[in-house]
Design an enzyme around this catalytic site. Structure first.
Site, PDB file in Angstrom:
ATOM      1  N   ARG A  64      41.178  39.826  46.856  1.00 47.36           N
ATOM      2  CA  ARG A  64      39.865  39.735  47.363  1.00 47.36           C
ATOM      3  C   ARG A  64      39.388  40.684  47.775  1.00 47.36           C
ATOM      4  O   ARG A  64      37.811  41.061  48.159  1.00 47.36           O
ATOM      5  CB  ARG A  64      39.928  38.452  48.499  1.00 47.36           C
ATOM      6  N   HIS A 234      48.234  31.154  33.930  1.00 48.93           N
ATOM      7  CA  HIS A 234      48.964  30.124  34.388  1.00 48.93           C
ATOM      8  C   HIS A 234      48.852  28.404  33.609  1.00 48.93           C
ATOM      9  O   HIS A 234      48.092  27.677  33.213  1.00 48.93           O
ATOM     10  CB  HIS A 234      47.909  29.454  35.380  1.00 48.93           C
ATOM     11  N   ASP A 307      49.432  33.900  41.447  1.00 46.91           N
ATOM     12  CA  ASP A 307      48.003  32.954  40.773  1.00 46.91           C
ATOM     13  C   ASP A 307      47.684  33.144  42.363  1.00 46.91           C
ATOM     14  O   ASP A 307      46.772  31.758  42.940  1.00 46.91           O
ATOM     15  CB  ASP A 307      48.073  31.803  40.171  1.00 46.91           C
ATOM     16  N   HIS A 311      41.439  31.917  50.357  1.00 51.89           N
ATOM     17  CA  HIS A 311      40.331  31.054  50.730  1.00 51.89           C
ATOM     18  C   HIS A 311      40.313  31.375  51.927  1.00 51.89           C
ATOM     19  O   HIS A 311      41.599  30.001  52.574  1.00 51.89           O
ATOM     20  CB  HIS A 311      40.168  29.616  49.947  1.00 51.89           C
TER      21      HIS A 311
HETATM   22 ZN   LIG Z   1      43.175  31.581  36.433  1.00 52.21          ZN
END
Ligand SMILES: [Zn+2]
Length: 432
Positions: A64, A234, A307, A311
């Site tokens: 991020r 993924h 992954d 958030h």
């Molecule tokens: Zn992705």
């Protein structure tokens, strides 16, 4: 630098062994280990009952920074990585600004080095601004101090076949790889969860398996056509597994990852309408989960990648359709792999080392990680206790975010210590 005598660790789950960590190296030579017992400057770590694994390598992490430091920073993300047993992570390019220039990837790489918790290998964007219109400066990122080898528009699919072909051709010059987020955009407009009987019942727009599988099939054909390396991010469906199996059988240079959440969780959880379970690609059916576990066991899927997608609360604490996609993963990955793969007898600990350390380092062309724990080798080491069970508490996460889908669930195992080049980043289960 302090030396550590690790007593009675089961290397890759084998016989208990004493090993010395000194000057950034693993020492297994019995006489050197023996001599260290009488030295006052060596710290002793009781590792009886613990398994020693090579430091884990994540090919798919969202840190991020720059841009969303309210969700995670390079420092907090690499601390979460260390707590999960990782010594190297690949930071995805969908930051603000996007990591599509040498300047941004060098900034992220440097922040990782300065933090000292986990090496950070930036992933370069395939297209400028992830917009899917023209190629980013792939060569400049490869030549930068960050030595980028993995390129991805993750979060977005490189949907234009001509751009995807050019990217695959371009990265060959420096032995790079294109990591594709396989999602046909027209088939997934406003998609919220796995398409099936349940999505109809819940009134949430469906994300069909074919939208992933169609892109993977096309990309495998493109990679074979230009003789380049493709990595599939993924993988989430049984059909995708079959396509990758065929591509490998044809001798094509295709690798694939599966995320811990796709090994353990299913689309049934969407019935709670709790956006903690909203992720892209979505949680699939129990049959998909079974196929993914079997594919990871037989090597059709090469690696586990987290992954990890932090958030802040406000992006998840809302109605399903408005919530952000993604979930935390670094701190719980090894526990989920133990639960889904090791405890049921699908993988040995040696095979876990292959899928979570050696293979991801090979795919990312990272030379300093993913090495065997052998005499003289780099001391990137995890000590893991597989015998405990713990209830996951989101409040205990060292990530800046709290969006773990495992909160309240009981999972096996705990990372006791992580060493990066001989220096502890985690000791006694706490950040060092
Ligand atoms: Zn992705």
């Amino acid at each position: 630098m302090t030396s550590y005598l690790i007593k009675g660790a089961a290397i890759l789950g084998g016989e208990p062994t004493d090993l010395l960590i000194e000057d950034g190296r693993v020492v297994l030579d019995p006489s050197a280990v023996e001599r260290s017992r009488d030295r006052g400057d060596v710290e002793v770590v009781d590792a009886s009952g613990l398994i020693a694994l090579p430091g884990l390598v994540d090919l798919h992490t969202h840190l991020r920074e720059p841009g969303r430091e309210d969700a995670e920073t390079v420092l907090t993300g690499t601390q979460a990585a260390a707590m999960g047993g990782f010594t190297a992570v690949h930071a995805m390019a969908n930051t603000e600004p996007v990591a599509d220039t040498a300047g941004v990837v060098e900034q992220v790489w440097r922040l990782g080095r300065e933090g000292g918790y986990c090496d950070v290998y930036p992933v370069g964007a395939v297209t400028v601004g992830l917009a899917g219109e023209r190629l980013a400066e792939l060569g400049a990122m490869a030549d930068s101090a960050a030595r980028v080898r993995v390129f991805s528009d993750d979060g977005h699919c490189v949907n234009d076949a001509v751009l995807m072909r050019r990217a695959l051709e371009y990265v060959k010059a420096f032995d790079g790889v294109v990591a594709q987020h396989a999602q046909e955009p027209r088939l997934t407009e406003n998609a919220q969860m796995n398409e099936g009987e349940l999505s109809g019942r819940l009134g949430l727009a469906g994300w069909p398996a074919v939208a992933e599988e169609a892109v993977i099939a096309r990309d495998c054909l493109l990679a074979a056509h230009v003789g380049s390396r493709l990595h599939v991010c993924h993988v989430s469906t049984a059909g995708s597994v079959e396509i990758i199996r065929q591509a490998k059988a044809s001798g094509w240079n295709v690798t694939a990852e599966v995320c811990p959440h796709h090994l353990l969780l299913t689309d049934e959880l969407a019935a709670t309408y709790d956006p903690i379970y909203k992720v892209n690609p979505p949680l699939r059916t129990a049959a998909d989960t079974e196929a993914l576990r079997a594919a990871l066991a037989d090597g059709t899927i090469d690696i586990v990648a987290t992954d990890h997608a932090p958030h802040p609360l406000e992006d998840k604490d809302c109605e399903w359709a408005a919530a952000a996609f993604g979930m935390l993963g670094l701190e719980t990955a090894l526990s989920v792999v133990q639960e889904t793969m090791v405890d049921p007898g699908l993988l040995t600990w040696a095979e876990v080392a292959e899928r979570m350390s050696y293979a991801p380092a090979r795919i990312g062309r990272v030379a300093d990680h993913g090495q065997q724990l052998e005499d003289g080798g780099p001391a990137n080491v995890v000590l893991y206790d597989p015998s405990v069970r713990r209830v996951v508490d989101a409040g205990e996460s060292v990530s800046l975010s709290r969006n773990t889908p495992y909160a309240g669930m009981e999972l096996p195992g705990r990372v006791v210590a992580t060493f990066l080049r001989g220096k502890p980043t985690v000791l006694d289960g706490k950040l060092a």
